[in-house]
Each structure stands twice: as C-alpha cells, then as structure tokens.
Design a protein around this motif. Structure first.
Motif, short mmCIF file in Angstrom:
data_model
loop_
_atom_site.label_atom_id
_atom_site.label_comp_id
_atom_site.label_asym_id
_atom_site.label_seq_id
_atom_site.Cartn_x
_atom_site.Cartn_y
_atom_site.Cartn_z
N LYS A 118 1.10 -1.13 0.07
CA LYS A 118 -0.20 -0.23 0.03
C LYS A 118 0.62 1.17 -0.14
O LYS A 118 0.73 2.43 0.64
CB LYS A 118 -1.11 -0.17 1.44
CG LYS A 118 -1.85 -1.20 1.53
CD LYS A 118 -2.87 -1.16 2.51
CE LYS A 118 -3.64 -2.82 2.39
NZ LYS A 118 -2.85 -3.76 2.16
N PHE A 141 -6.46 -3.23 -7.39
CA PHE A 141 -7.55 -2.05 -7.44
C PHE A 141 -7.40 -1.63 -8.92
O PHE A 141 -6.08 -0.96 -8.64
CB PHE A 141 -7.92 -1.59 -6.07
CG PHE A 141 -7.46 -2.02 -4.80
CD1 PHE A 141 -8.49 -2.75 -4.68
CD2 PHE A 141 -7.03 -2.84 -3.98
CE1 PHE A 141 -9.58 -3.18 -3.79
CE2 PHE A 141 -7.14 -3.43 -3.11
CZ PHE A 141 -8.70 -3.71 -2.07
N THR A 266 -8.18 -5.70 4.97
CA THR A 266 -8.72 -6.49 3.81
C THR A 266 -10.41 -6.82 4.21
O THR A 266 -11.39 -6.75 3.72
CB THR A 266 -7.64 -8.05 3.68
OG1 THR A 266 -6.93 -6.85 3.28
CG2 THR A 266 -8.78 -8.14 2.06
N LEU A 305 -10.89 0.30 2.21
CA LEU A 305 -10.50 -0.02 1.24
C LEU A 305 -12.01 0.35 0.53
O LEU A 305 -12.06 0.35 -0.72
CB LEU A 305 -10.38 -1.29 0.63
CG LEU A 305 -8.67 -2.03 0.93
CD1 LEU A 305 -8.77 -3.46 1.54
CD2 LEU A 305 -7.36 -1.44 0.35
#
Length: 375
Positions: A118, A141, A266, A305
């Motif tokens: 990330k 993503f 997550t 997220l």
C-alpha cells in the motif's frame, strides 16, 4: 516450473492459496515452496515458515524482535537460492518482501509482485525499489494502476481475487439455525467482531469494541478469531465479556450477521462484498503524538478499502479518538435500525462489486504469471 511464494499474514495466505490453485491449472508441473499459512499448505508444496512466526507489527515490536527478523531474512535468502525457483512471487508484506525482491534480483531470479504494497497510502518512496527490483507488478485495485502510471511504471490489473474467494466459499447456502447450532450459538441476531489478525491490533481494538456489548442486549457478539491466535489470548483480552468465538469461519460468520465492527484492512472489503453493514474501527499504538505524525504522512483520504475504491464515504470510519463507546454505539444504531441508512450502504456495496470487475481474477493472474515465464 518452480514457484517460491512469500506472504506474511492471513489475507495473503488466502489470496496466495487461490493463486496456487489456478497456477496448477495452468502448469501441471508446478512445484511450490513458500512462507505462508494453512490455506497455502492445503494446495501442496513445502512450507518454510508459518506467517504466525513472522508477523511483527509496530515499531516497538519490530525492535524487540530484530534478532528473529534478521534470522528470518538469512533463512529465506539461503532457502531461496537452494530451491532455485523460476520465479519469486511476493504477496504484499513490504517490509520483508522488498528486501527479498532486491536479493532475488541480484541473484538473477525473476520477481513478480502479486498484490501491491500500500505504498499509495504510506512510504510512496518505496516505488523506486519496486521499479528497480520487481519485474512484474500485478494490481488488484483500479486506483493502484493509476498510481503506478503516475510513476511511469507499467503494471497488470486483473480484478480483485477477494471476489473469487467469496464466490467459491463453503457453506454459502447455510441457514442461520444450522450455523448457530454447529457453533453452539444462541438464536439472537449476530453482530460480528473482526478485530484483526495480529496480537498487537487485537489488544488495541477488541477491548474498545467490547465496550458496546451491554448496550445491545438483544444481539449476540461473535468474534471472527484469527487462526494464528489462541483461545487463551482472546480470553485474556476479552476479560469475561459476553461474546463467542468462531475460528476459520469469517465468511460464514459475516454471512449470518446483521452488522459488523471491523478493523481497517482487507476485512472491510470482505464485509462489504458479503453485503453486511459495517462500522470501521481503527486505533494505532503509540498515543496521540504518533497518530498525529502518521496522519500527516498518509497520502489517502480514507483508511478503509471500501471508501478508497469508491473514492467516497460509504462506511463510517471511527479513527483513534472517535473510536470510542459512544460513537460505535451511535453508528451501530444507524446501520441496525435506520432502514434508509442501511439500504444506502447496501446499494453502494453493489456498485463496489461492479467496480472491482467480477469473479475470475485469480485465474487471470495465474495465466499472466505463467505466460510471462513462458516468454
């Protein structure tokens, strides 16, 4: 071909196991050696270390375990060279994996990164190491693809493997009564508690979540217990609170829940894809000063997220001083009892699902990895 895979947490174990399953479909001669968990072990191959032995989180914890961490690096380097894989596949876990990427590159081993660190949120400078040492980056993503494009680094987007894991889950047609019976739960509706997978975050977040238990007497609170954490540890943290625990059944639990309190990560996305209204709870260690410093260093507007993918506030984020008994109670009341509020969140979940591109990502990534190696 020979595949060496490294991951350091439960979510990485899940995604890597699904990737391994699809790689076996592409490559009937696939051999695996890995650092991971039980789900990867179930796919075959040799496990070098379980992630429960390597998951060190937080500055102080890392300092206390420096000797062990150095020993793990030495073991991994030696083991990697002895196995001589066709490719090293790294799954998130950047503190460890970026060093292993540099080592592998130095010794002529091809490096694939499956599930980007990330760095778009924290330590953006790590992109230099990725460009220098990673041959192929696979992103899950859409916004990650845009991030790397900004740094003139080509990546491959194939969708999000969580959709595969959720679509292929066991017990998706199970009734509430059967789930409650096999886990010795009551008939009260469930509020799920997902407090993370590492001891340090569980110690911080779970006690705060438990403060609201007595305010919802018509519900039962059930913890999605991390597979690497013992019952004794949970008992020491919960200190007699009225709650139950289920192991290795996070999706089953969420499916049967009316709402969830979820630590950022997550799990927020998993909860959304299973269509369960949630409150995101996030606490850092180190007190107010470290939190203030960390907040200034973050490059993103949101910590969950769900909100990051959709680039808007879909689920409430209770962070640090707002993550308290009163605020959690208020938001739980909203998602449990205000139908318009609940319906809007569920509608946004559907849009999120569509935005991530549907199931089949694990197979697409396996094909890309295998084809790359064939070339």
């Amino acid at each position: 071909m020979k595949y060496y895979i490294i991951t350091g947490e439960a979510s990485g174990d899940l995604h890597a196991s699904n990737l391994m399953k699809e790689l076996k479909n592409e490559d009937t001669q696939a051999e695996f050696r890995f650092w991971g968990g039980d789900l990867m072990q179930a796919q075959g191959g040799e496990m070098v270390k379980h992630y429960r032995e390597t998951a060190f989180m937080g500055f102080v914890t890392v300092l206390k375990n420096l000797k062990t961490i150095r020993a793990n690096f030495t073991l991994c380097e030696t083991d990697l060279l002895a196995f001589a894989p066709d490719v090293l596949i790294l799954v998130d876990y950047p503190g460890f994996n970026l060093r292993m990427a540099a080592f592998a590159k130095k010794h002529g081993i091809r490096v694939h990164y499956y599930i980007s660190p990330k760095i778009w949120a924290w330590k953006e400078s790590r992109v230099k190491k990725i460009k220098a040492h990673v041959d192929r980056m696979f992103t899950i993503f859409p916004f990650e693809t845009e991030f790397y494009k900004k740094h003139n680094y080509e990546v491959s987007f194939g969708g999000n493997p969580l959709l595969d894991a959720i679509e292929d889950r066991d017990n998706k047609d199970e009734s509430f009564d059967h789930f409650a019976e096999r886990n010795q739960l009551s008939q009260k509706p469930i509020i799920a508690l997902l407090a993370g997978s590492r001891k340090q975050e569980i110690e911080r977040i779970l006690p705060v979540m438990l403060q609201v238990v007595d305010r919802f007497p018509d519900y039962q609170f059930v913890v999605a217990a991390a597979p690497s954490i013992t019952k004794e540890f949970y008992a020491s943290v919960s200190k007699g609170s009225k709650l139950s625990f289920v192991y290795n059944q996070t999706y089953d639990l969420l499916q049967q829940s009316k709402a969830a309190l979820v630590a950022s990560g997550t799990a927020t996305l998993e909860t959304a894809l299973l269509r369960i209204p949630q409150v995101v709870c996030y606490l850092t260690g180190g007190g107010k000063l470290l939190f203030t410093i960390g907040k200034r260093l973050l490059k993103v507007k949101y910590i969950s997220l769900v909100n990051l993918v959709m680039d808007k506030l879909i689920v409430k984020e209770l962070i640090q001083h707002t993550c308290n008994k009163e605020m959690i109670t208020e938001e739980l009341n909203q998602i449990l009892f205000k139908e318009d509020y609940r319906s809007e969140m569920l509608h946004n979940y559907q849009l999120l699902n569509e935005h991530l591109g549907g199931a089949g990502a694990s197979a697409r990534f396996a094909k890309m990895i295998y084809n790359d190696l064939q070339r």
